[in-house]
Design a protein around this motif. Sequence first.
Motif, PDB file in Angstrom:
ATOM      1  N   CYS A  37       0.846  -1.199   0.000  1.00 40.46           N
ATOM      2  CA  CYS A  37       0.000   0.000   0.000  1.00 40.46           C
ATOM      3  C   CYS A  37       0.878   1.245   0.000  1.00 40.46           C
ATOM      4  CB  CYS A  37      -0.942  -0.005   1.205  1.00 40.46           C
ATOM      5  SG  CYS A  37      -2.203  -1.274   1.135  1.00 40.46           S
ATOM      6  N   SER A  38       1.724   1.353  -0.992  1.00 39.43           N
ATOM      7  CA  SER A  38       2.587   2.521  -1.116  1.00 39.43           C
ATOM      8  C   SER A  38       2.759   2.833  -2.604  1.00 39.43           C
ATOM      9  CB  SER A  38       3.938   2.286  -0.452  1.00 39.43           C
ATOM     10  OG  SER A  38       4.571   1.142  -0.976  1.00 39.43           O
ATOM     11  N   SER A  39       3.375   3.963  -2.881  1.00 35.88           N
ATOM     12  CA  SER A  39       3.460   4.470  -4.244  1.00 35.88           C
ATOM     13  C   SER A  39       4.903   4.517  -4.732  1.00 35.88           C
ATOM     14  CB  SER A  39       2.872   5.886  -4.318  1.00 35.88           C
ATOM     15  OG  SER A  39       1.615   5.975  -3.688  1.00 35.88           O
ATOM     16  N   TYR A  40       5.057   4.548  -6.047  1.00 31.81           N
ATOM     17  CA  TYR A  40       6.344   4.912  -6.637  1.00 31.81           C
ATOM     18  C   TYR A  40       6.075   5.806  -7.842  1.00 31.81           C
ATOM     19  CZ  TYR A  40       5.643   1.268 -10.209  1.00 31.81           C
ATOM     20  OH  TYR A  40       5.156   0.493 -11.231  1.00 31.81           O
ATOM     21  N   TYR A  41       7.100   6.517  -8.280  1.00 31.92           N
ATOM     22  CA  TYR A  41       6.920   7.556  -9.287  1.00 31.92           C
ATOM     23  C   TYR A  41       7.903   7.356 -10.427  1.00 31.92           C
ATOM     24  CZ  TYR A  41       4.399   9.789  -5.467  1.00 31.92           C
ATOM     25  OH  TYR A  41       3.519  10.045  -4.442  1.00 31.92           O
ATOM     26  N   LEU A  42       7.437   7.633 -11.644  1.00 29.77           N
ATOM     27  CA  LEU A  42       8.298   7.598 -12.820  1.00 29.77           C
ATOM     28  C   LEU A  42       8.189   8.932 -13.538  1.00 29.77           C
ATOM     29  CD1 LEU A  42       7.560   4.041 -14.302  1.00 29.77           C
ATOM     30  CD2 LEU A  42       9.561   4.763 -12.984  1.00 29.77           C
ATOM     31  N   ALA A  43       9.333   9.572 -13.744  1.00 30.34           N
ATOM     32  CA  ALA A  43       9.339  10.834 -14.466  1.00 30.34           C
ATOM     33  C   ALA A  43       8.943  10.605 -15.920  1.00 30.34           C
ATOM     34  CB  ALA A  43      10.726  11.470 -14.384  1.00 30.34           C
ATOM     35  N   LYS A  44       8.352  11.614 -16.540  1.00 27.42           N
ATOM     36  CA  LYS A  44       7.888  11.474 -17.918  1.00 27.42           C
ATOM     37  C   LYS A  44       9.035  11.189 -18.869  1.00 27.42           C
ATOM     38  CE  LYS A  44       3.895  14.388 -17.040  1.00 27.42           C
ATOM     39  NZ  LYS A  44       3.163  15.648 -17.334  1.00 27.42           N
ATOM     40  N   PRO A  49      11.887  10.152  -9.800  1.00 29.86           N
ATOM     41  CA  PRO A  49      12.062  11.449  -9.144  1.00 29.86           C
ATOM     42  C   PRO A  49      12.085  11.300  -7.629  1.00 29.86           C
ATOM     43  CG  PRO A  49       9.825  11.211  -9.953  1.00 29.86           C
ATOM     44  CD  PRO A  49      10.605  10.046 -10.491  1.00 29.86           C
ATOM     45  N   ALA A  50      12.876  12.145  -6.967  1.00 25.52           N
ATOM     46  CA  ALA A  50      13.074  12.016  -5.526  1.00 25.52           C
ATOM     47  C   ALA A  50      12.323  13.057  -4.726  1.00 25.52           C
ATOM     48  CB  ALA A  50      14.564  12.098  -5.204  1.00 25.52           C
ATOM     49  N   GLU A  57       5.171  16.337 -11.138  1.00 26.46           N
ATOM     50  CA  GLU A  57       5.173  16.291 -12.601  1.00 26.46           C
ATOM     51  C   GLU A  57       5.368  14.874 -13.135  1.00 26.46           C
ATOM     52  OE1 GLU A  57       4.452  18.948 -14.359  1.00 26.46           O
ATOM     53  OE2 GLU A  57       4.278  20.108 -12.490  1.00 26.46           O
ATOM     54  N   ALA A  58       5.386  13.897 -12.255  1.00 28.13           N
ATOM     55  CA  ALA A  58       5.671  12.511 -12.666  1.00 28.13           C
ATOM     56  C   ALA A  58       4.396  11.671 -12.675  1.00 28.13           C
ATOM     57  CB  ALA A  58       6.700  11.896 -11.716  1.00 28.13           C
TER      58      ALA A  58
END
Length: 283
Positions: A37-44, A49-50, A57-58
């Motif tokens: 139950c957590s997220s991760y991010y990918l830049a376009k 991104p940190a 913006e990701a």
Amino acid sequence: MSDQATVILGGGVTGLSAGSVLGCPLFEAAAAPGGICSSYYLAKGGGRPATAKERQEAYRFEIGGGHWIFGGDPLVLDFLRRCGALRSYRRSSAVFFPDSGRTVDYPLQNHLHQLPDELAGRALTEICQAPRGGAETMAQWLEQCFGPTLVELFFGPFHQCYTAGLWTEIAPQDAFKSPVDLRQVIRGALGSSDPVGYNVTFVYPEGGLDQLATALAERCDIRYRRRVVAVDTARKEIAFADGATVGYQRLLSTLPLDRMLQLCGIEIDQPADPHTAVLVLNI
């Protein structure tokens, strides 16, 4: 490391909830809280991104899929709002039949008027006349609830995929997710029915599941990157991958049961019950 009165293993939502109440040390193998139950991010443009500004913006993804938060208990919603802003949604969903190009509103059994007349009439008769009770498998339960026509049309193929073929073996589910109300079924066959089910409305953290996991973690005495490699239940001692150990008087484990048995060196001379791992893609 000194002994502890109570120790919690696992920094998912269950462990975080317990840790926020008990205040005892909580050990998590990952570098961040939340588990699935957590997220991760990918830049376009690629990469992870940190910073919070970069993440705005990701693209955000939830590790365990979209854990929508159902129910409207005021105490629960008040607690969640104190963890961060929430956004409310109303369910909009349907079943799509690619062979015919037909779309039928969810739940299928309450919108029979959207099916061809002959098919709808047969399904309605089967639902009204189906014997109830005594089902030992999900397949039997589905046929008792919805009749052979709807099982062949949708519920059979769906659960064949959803349960990885185990729907003829595993126990029936309750009617919480697929309610069968004959009054609603009849109304839906005539052209109208009310929204039903456990997820008619739901909320979701505006900042993703990280928002909730991070808020819970701030209330805990959590130790990250502490992967457990063994649990000695006789000596009441936990061993970590970095060579450290900690003793305990009480151990609260939120790890998967099969993993916990391995850590404790416990072998079960019984065949495992059928189970599945399900990936749900919400669009």
